[in-house]
Design a protein around this motif. Structure first.
Motif, PDB file in Angstrom:
ATOM      1  N   GLU A   1      -7.083  -0.050  11.018  1.00 18.14           N
ATOM      2  CA  GLU A   1      -7.914   0.143   9.841  1.00 18.14           C
ATOM      3  C   GLU A   1      -7.059   0.431   8.617  1.00 18.14           C
ATOM      4  N   LYS A   2      -5.925   1.106   8.896  1.00 20.52           N
ATOM      5  CA  LYS A   2      -5.039   1.421   7.774  1.00 20.52           C
ATOM      6  C   LYS A   2      -4.459   0.157   7.158  1.00 20.52           C
ATOM      7  N   LEU A   3      -4.369  -0.876   8.000  1.00 25.61           N
ATOM      8  CA  LEU A   3      -3.825  -2.129   7.500  1.00 25.61           C
ATOM      9  C   LEU A   3      -4.874  -2.977   6.798  1.00 25.61           C
ATOM     10  N   ALA A   4      -6.099  -2.501   6.843  1.00 22.52           N
ATOM     11  CA  ALA A   4      -7.195  -3.346   6.372  1.00 22.52           C
ATOM     12  C   ALA A   4      -7.031  -3.769   4.929  1.00 22.52           C
ATOM     13  N   THR A   5      -6.460  -2.894   4.095  1.00 23.09           N
ATOM     14  CA  THR A   5      -6.333  -3.237   2.678  1.00 23.09           C
ATOM     15  C   THR A   5      -5.027  -3.967   2.395  1.00 23.09           C
TER      16      THR A   5
ATOM     17  N   PRO B   1      -0.478   6.816   1.346  1.00 25.31           N
ATOM     18  CA  PRO B   1      -1.471   6.204   0.466  1.00 25.31           C
ATOM     19  C   PRO B   1      -0.856   5.018  -0.279  1.00 25.31           C
ATOM     20  N   HIS B   2      -1.684   4.011  -0.489  1.00 26.65           N
ATOM     21  CA  HIS B   2      -1.170   2.830  -1.165  1.00 26.65           C
ATOM     22  C   HIS B   2      -0.808   3.148  -2.606  1.00 26.65           C
ATOM     23  N   PRO B   3       0.309   2.596  -3.065  1.00 29.72           N
ATOM     24  CA  PRO B   3       0.685   2.820  -4.467  1.00 29.72           C
ATOM     25  C   PRO B   3      -0.343   2.153  -5.369  1.00 29.72           C
ATOM     26  N   THR B   4      -0.517   2.714  -6.505  1.00 26.89           N
ATOM     27  CA  THR B   4      -1.532   2.164  -7.398  1.00 26.89           C
ATOM     28  C   THR B   4      -0.946   0.998  -8.163  1.00 26.89           C
ATOM     29  N   LEU B   5      -1.386  -0.154  -7.779  1.00 34.52           N
ATOM     30  CA  LEU B   5      -0.956  -1.355  -8.497  1.00 34.52           C
ATOM     31  C   LEU B   5      -2.170  -1.932  -9.213  1.00 34.52           C
TER      32      LEU B   5
ATOM     33  N   ALA C   1       7.149  -3.589  -7.672  1.00 35.13           N
ATOM     34  CA  ALA C   1       6.023  -4.080  -6.862  1.00 35.13           C
ATOM     35  C   ALA C   1       6.475  -4.376  -5.440  1.00 35.13           C
ATOM     36  N   VAL C   2       7.636  -5.076  -5.329  1.00 40.22           N
ATOM     37  CA  VAL C   2       8.167  -5.386  -3.993  1.00 40.22           C
ATOM     38  C   VAL C   2       8.459  -4.111  -3.214  1.00 40.22           C
ATOM     39  N   ASN C   3       9.064  -3.141  -3.910  1.00 44.53           N
ATOM     40  CA  ASN C   3       9.404  -1.882  -3.230  1.00 44.53           C
ATOM     41  C   ASN C   3       8.172  -1.150  -2.741  1.00 44.53           C
ATOM     42  N   SER C   4       7.136  -1.157  -3.568  1.00 45.40           N
ATOM     43  CA  SER C   4       5.929  -0.447  -3.136  1.00 45.40           C
ATOM     44  C   SER C   4       5.345  -1.127  -1.893  1.00 45.40           C
ATOM     45  N   LEU C   5       5.416  -2.461  -1.854  1.00 40.86           N
ATOM     46  CA  LEU C   5       4.927  -3.178  -0.674  1.00 40.86           C
ATOM     47  C   LEU C   5       5.750  -2.830   0.559  1.00 40.86           C
ATOM     48  N   ARG C   6       7.079  -2.806   0.359  1.00 41.81           N
ATOM     49  CA  ARG C   6       7.951  -2.464   1.493  1.00 41.81           C
ATOM     50  C   ARG C   6       7.684  -1.056   2.001  1.00 41.81           C
ATOM     51  N   ASN C   7       7.478  -0.137   1.062  1.00 42.64           N
ATOM     52  CA  ASN C   7       7.197   1.247   1.475  1.00 42.64           C
ATOM     53  C   ASN C   7       5.913   1.319   2.284  1.00 42.64           C
ATOM     54  N   THR C   8       4.909   0.599   1.805  1.00 43.63           N
ATOM     55  CA  THR C   8       3.631   0.617   2.528  1.00 43.63           C
ATOM     56  C   THR C   8       3.799   0.048   3.926  1.00 43.63           C
ATOM     57  N   LEU C   9       4.559  -1.039   4.041  1.00 46.48           N
ATOM     58  CA  LEU C   9       4.708  -1.657   5.356  1.00 46.48           C
ATOM     59  C   LEU C   9       5.498  -0.766   6.293  1.00 46.48           C
TER      60      LEU C   9
END
Lengths: 435, 612
Positions: B375-379, A424-428, A410-418
């Motif tokens: 907007e990409k940060l919105a979620t 695309p956001h990982p499906t959590l 979960a932490v890694n997916s957040l770091r990747n997104t940031l």
């Protein structure tokens, strides 16, 4: 710069006509034929100039079409003035015609020239407030006519007195020429390159016209003038020069102003000058009532003229105020709308900024969390490696490891997104308790 | 006879008297009318009746002038303009009444004929008519108000011009003043009619709380108008004397004006709120096309027309002609001057609006593309909450298991100690996740005493300044420093933002120092961040929204303005500047928690409540 064959032809004819004028002026003595010829020459040259200007109507760049149309209108007024003289001198054989109509056309022509140059056709940003300027133009034109009517006209229409009419008229014409030359000098100073040369030539032309007019007034005063004499030469020369300049029209290109805000100030000052002009009329009239040695009829004519002019000018001011007020209330509404727009953008940006801060914090927190997670994982591995561990405890240790892995992913997916917000956001999704 | 006509009419429109003042005014009006009626019936024409009548009228007008003056002082903006007009009308009226009374009571004679006395008689109508044209019931842009005042001046000037042209000029004609007197009476009637007409028009077009006021004004004007035209007739018939029946409408009118001032006074304290709430028709565009503006233009155009008429109808250049000619020319000049000023004001504000508008547009453009990015940060908030949820859930499981293991194993075994360590770490992770989650949710300001040093340590830690190369930081605290009253998560946001800014600035020059000091600054606590970076180019603009020194796409320029907002919400202050020795400083003042007594704390909480 390439010239069209038609323009070359116009230039050639104009030069030929001018040479013809020099030759005829040098060889013939004053006669009716010479008068006829002398009066026809400016008409011909003016037609050539108008034709040369007409070629430029097709150019659609900035204010250029309007500029050339105003110039053409000016030359047409001059043409009318010359036709008037031609008609009286030559066809009616009137020895002493009233100069009023011809002179009015001549003065009006210069009003058109002045407004053409005041447009500053070299600037691409000019003319945003063209509607308001129309009214200012009309105001100044009528004001100028009123001045002519005040100072010169009474000596023709009320009392026939050429000795008073002529100086007044020529003084007005001289003032007009000086104003045009001044405006030209200003635009000449502000322009560059080809435009500079163009304005320079225009200055030359108007200096020629002014000098010619001055000469004419002196010659008429002294009784030396006759049609087709050399007193006409400066004026004819200026017309030839103008035909040449107008032929170069297509090479003119408006360029961007460096200071577009000056534009607004300029039209502000145009409006102020117009209002000052109007204000001057009642003052002139009040001064006129103090003046003693004016015939009563002339004084009354002048008063009537001032009242009439003020009636017309105030109607124009009315028009302008209505335009201004409508424009302003439109703008106020527009700026209210845009202010609301700005506010909503501001709110959105604030929100976005908060999210950015959140991102920064989340990144820090993710880093922070991964340390104890690693520790838990290490301890649970140690625990699982203990040989003395009971099977149920081992199972618990395995569950712990599994949960640590889950938290780490979960932490890694957040770091990747940031790190990469575009991905695309990982499906959590799903309830956390499921795993 | 007239009294029957005026009295019921006076009481008709009082639907909703604003206060006791207004009822007092109505009572006064009725009482004065009845009193005059009684006197007229009971007493014959005599000196004492004249004395009673004059005293009553003078007293009423004095009350009118004083009350309108008070209203003028208490009101603001264009409402003050309204009362100013009313007051000038009242004082002129009072002055002419005093002159009348002195001549009648002290010298026992009529007022001698003089242009000044005549002028005073008619001049009061000008400001009184102009007053409703100020439109005190409408809120509008101050610019448009200025245009309205200019129009009003034009109209006033024009009415004076007309008086001088058509009435006063006949004094210059040699011989008896018959022509002048008849003209004067006509002018007086026209003035009365205009006054009644304008006040009536305003009354019928108005709505809201000002409507009763205009109603009273209209009725008073009507009453005065009837009195004035009635008196003209009766004086000519020689049947007028002070205190007679014919005075009833006049006195009712005067009392009506006093009533107007009393009602207006009741409206004043809530005047601001009222004008703000009843601003439904404050469209500035419509405003300009209303009566005064067009009327002002028409009268300006009419002056040269009058001049032309003068020239065509009068041929002999006598004194009358010269006077009228000069008057007309001078008026044309003045009116045109006023119009020029109006035009100039209009143009200037037009161009001002243009500039403002283009500025706004460019601001919008500049920050629109930021929004596309954000907007990409919105979620993100959702994501963070979700992740935190996952983690804390996992930690709960781990703690359960570690507790299980601990309970199953002997107290001092290796298994037990390992399991308890796992439990401790899980606890710590859980609290971190909880912090994260709290930040992700938007929570209202939660004020509590906060120790600044640990908070700053957290901020420094989170910003990872220690891990960055060439960056040193130092945190000093005065040991006597009290905690502050603040919302810790919001404050953390501010500290993070300022530290991030300092890091950016320091990295720009390849490294440097950041010093943070906390010291008491009774009754506040002061936190100062100073760095050795390049400094701030425009310190006075840093807290403006959208101001950024970073290249487009890097900073939105909202960070520090958000900080400013947060600190102001805390009733604190934030400022910044450049240090003499180089670099920038940010200073934050926050209220100390211990010094804040209960009332200060309450007000702070209230402010936070309002800010939300």
């Amino acid at each position: 710069m390439s010239l069209q064959p038609r323009q070359k032809r116009l230039m050639a004819i104009a030069s030929a006509v001018f040479v013809l004028h020099l030759v005829v002026g040098a060889t013939f003595k004053p006669s009716f034929g010479l008068t006829l010829f002398g009066d026809a020459l400016p008409c011909v040259l003016l037609i050539l100039a108008i034709l040369a200007v007409r070629e430029n109507f097709r150019i659609h760049r900035g204010l250029l079409p309007l500029f050339w149309k105003l110039m053409a209108a000016g030359f047409f007024q001059m043409f009318l003035s010359e036709c008037y003289w031609f008609y009286y001198d030559s066809l009616r054989r009137h020895s002493n015609p009233s100069p009023v109509l011809g002179d009015v056309f001549f003065l009006l022509a210069h009003v058109f020239f002045l407004s053409a140059f005041a447009l500053r056709p070299h600037s691409a940003s000019a003319g945003r407030d063209i509607r308001l300027r129309n009214v200012d133009f009309a105001l100044l034109m009528f004001w100028w006519l009123a001045l002519y009517g005040y100072f010169a006209l009474p000596w023709q229409s009320v009392i026939q007195d050429f000795s008073k009419y002529n100086p007044a008229y020529y003084l007005l014409a001289l003032i007009q020429h000086l104003v045009i030359i001044m405006v030209l000098a200003v635009v000449w100073k502000r322009s560059s390159a080809f435009w500079r040369a163009f304005y320079g030539a225009c200055i030359l032309i108007f200096v020629l016209i002014a000098v010619g007019n001055l000469l004419l007034s002196v010659a008429i005063d002294k009784g030396l003038y006759y049609a087709s004499s050399f007193f006409d030469t400066p004026f004819l020369l200026s017309l030839v020069l103008f035909t040449i300049i107008a032929s170069l029209g297509p090479s003119l290109e408006p360029f961007e102003d460096k200071t577009p805000n000056r534009e607004l100030n300029q039209s502000l000052w145009t409006a102020r000058i117009a209002m000052l002009a109007i204000l001057s009329l009642p003052i002139i009239a009040i001064l006129g009532t103090i003046e003693k040695n004016v015939p009563a009829d002339v004084a009354r004519f002048r008063l009537r003229l001032v009242f009439g002019a003020m009636l017309l000018l105030s109607a124009l001011v009315f028009r302008k105020l209505t335009l201004l007020a409508r424009e302003l209330s439109h703008l106020v509404r527009l700026s209210q709308a845009s202010l609301e727009n700005l506010r909503s953008v501001q709110a959105q940006v604030t929100h976005a900024e908060k999210l950015t801060a959140l991102g920064r914090l989340a990144a820090g927190a993710a880093h922070e969390i991964s340390n104890p997670l690693t520790a838990i994982l290490g301890y649970s591995e140690l625990l699982a490696d203990l040989p003395s561990l009971s099977p149920s405890d081992r199972e618990s240790a395995l569950i712990i490891q599994k949960q640590v892995h889950r938290a780490q992913s979960a932490v890694n997916s957040l770091r990747n997104t940031l790190r990469n917000p575009d991905a695309p956001h990982p499906t959590l999704t799903g309830k956390p308790a499921d795993s | 006879m007239m009294s029957n006509g005026t009295k019921p009419a006076n009481s008709a429109p009082v639907g909703e008297p604003p206060a006791a003042f207004s009822r007092l005014g109505l009572f006064l009006t009725l009482a004065v009318a009845v009193f005059t009626l009684c006197c007229a019936v009971a007493l014959p024409k005599s000196y004492s009746l004249a004395w009673i009548g004059d005293t009553l009228q003078t007293a009423l007008l004095a009350a009118f002038a004083i009350l309108s003056f008070q209203n003028m002082l208490r009101s603001h903006a264009h409402v003050r303009g309204f009362w100013m007009m009313i007051f000038s009308g009242a004082s002129i009226w009072f002055a002419s009444q005093v002159v009348w009374s002195i001549y009648e009571l002290a010298f026992h004679m009529q007022v001698p004929d003089s242009p000044l006395a005549d002028f005073l008689l008619i001049a009061k109508l000008v400001p009184l008519t102009a007053a409703p044209l100020v439109e005190p019931h409408k809120t509008q842009d101050s610019r448009f108000r200025a245009f309205g005042l200019l129009d009003l001046f034009i109209l006033i000037l024009y009415s004076l011009y007309l008086f001088a042209f058509f009435v006063y000029s006949y004094r210059l004609v040699p011989g008896p003043l018959n022509l002048y007197n008849s003209r004067f009476n006509v002018a007086d009637s026209v003035g009365d009619f205009l006054f009644v007409f304008v006040s009536g028009l305003t009354f019928f077009k108005s709505s809201g709380r000002w409507r009763p006021i205009f109603g009273i004004l209209f009725l008073s004007a009507l009453s005065y108008g009837i009195a004035s035209s009635l008196n003209d007739v009766v004086i000519d018939l020689g049947r007028y004397y002070t205190g007679s029946f014919y005075d009833i409408p006049l006195v009712s009118g005067m009392a009506g004006f006093v009533w107007l001032c009393l009602s207006g006074r009741a409206l004043l304290p809530s005047g601001e709120a009222d004008s703000a709430s009843s601003s439904t028709e404050a469209l500035p565009g419509r405003q300009l096309h209303f009566l005064p503006s067009h009327l002002a233009m028409l009268v300006t155009i009419s002056t040269p027309a009058i001049g032309l008429w003068l020239l065509t109808t009068q041929s002999n250049a006598d004194r009358l002609f010269t006077f009228r000619l000069d008057l007309t020319l001078g008026t044309i000049f003045l009116l045109t001057l006023l119009l020029s000023i109006k035009q100039d004001l209009l143009s200037v504000s037009l161009f001002g609006s243009l500039r403002h508008l283009s500025h706004t547009y460019s601001s919008i453009d500049r920050f629109k593309h930021h929004l596309v990015q954000s907007e990409k940060l919105a979620t993100l908030g959702e994501l963070v909450a979700n992740v935190a949820n996952h983690i804390s859930d996992a930690m709960t499981r781990i703690r359960e298991q570690s507790a299980l293991i601990t309970s199953r194993s002997p107290a001092d075994s290796r298994t037990g100690s390992l399991a308890s360590k796992i439990g401790q770490y899980a606890q710590r992770t859980d609290s971190l996740a909880e912090n994260m989650q709290r930040f992700a949710q938007e929570t209202p300001l939660q004020l509590a005493p906060v120790e600044l040093k640990p908070l700053l340590e957290t901020a420094l830690h989170l910003s990872r300044i220690g891990k960055l190369p060439n960056l040193n930081f130092e945190l000093q605290e005065d040991p006597s420093c009290p905690p502050v009253l603040a919302d810790s998560s919001q404050l953390l946001h501010v500290f993070l933002q300022i530290i991030a800014n300092a890091i950016d600035a320091l990295q720009e020059v390849g490294g440097g120092d950041l010093q943070i000091s906390i010291r008491p600054c009774h009754p506040q606590v002061c936190v100062q961040f100073s760095d050795s970076g390049p400094g701030i180019s425009q310190p006075e603009r840093v807290f403006e929204p959208f101001f950024t020194t970073k290249p487009v796409g890097k900073g939105t320029g909202m960070g520090l303005s958000t900080c400013y907002g947060i600190i102001r919400q805390h009733s604190g202050d934030i400022s910044c500047g450049n240090r003499i020795e180089g670099g920038a400083y940010f200073t934050i003042f926050l209220p100390a928690a211990v010094s804040a007594d209960s009332s200060a704390r309450e007000s702070l909480l209230l402010a936070a409540e309002n800010a939300r």
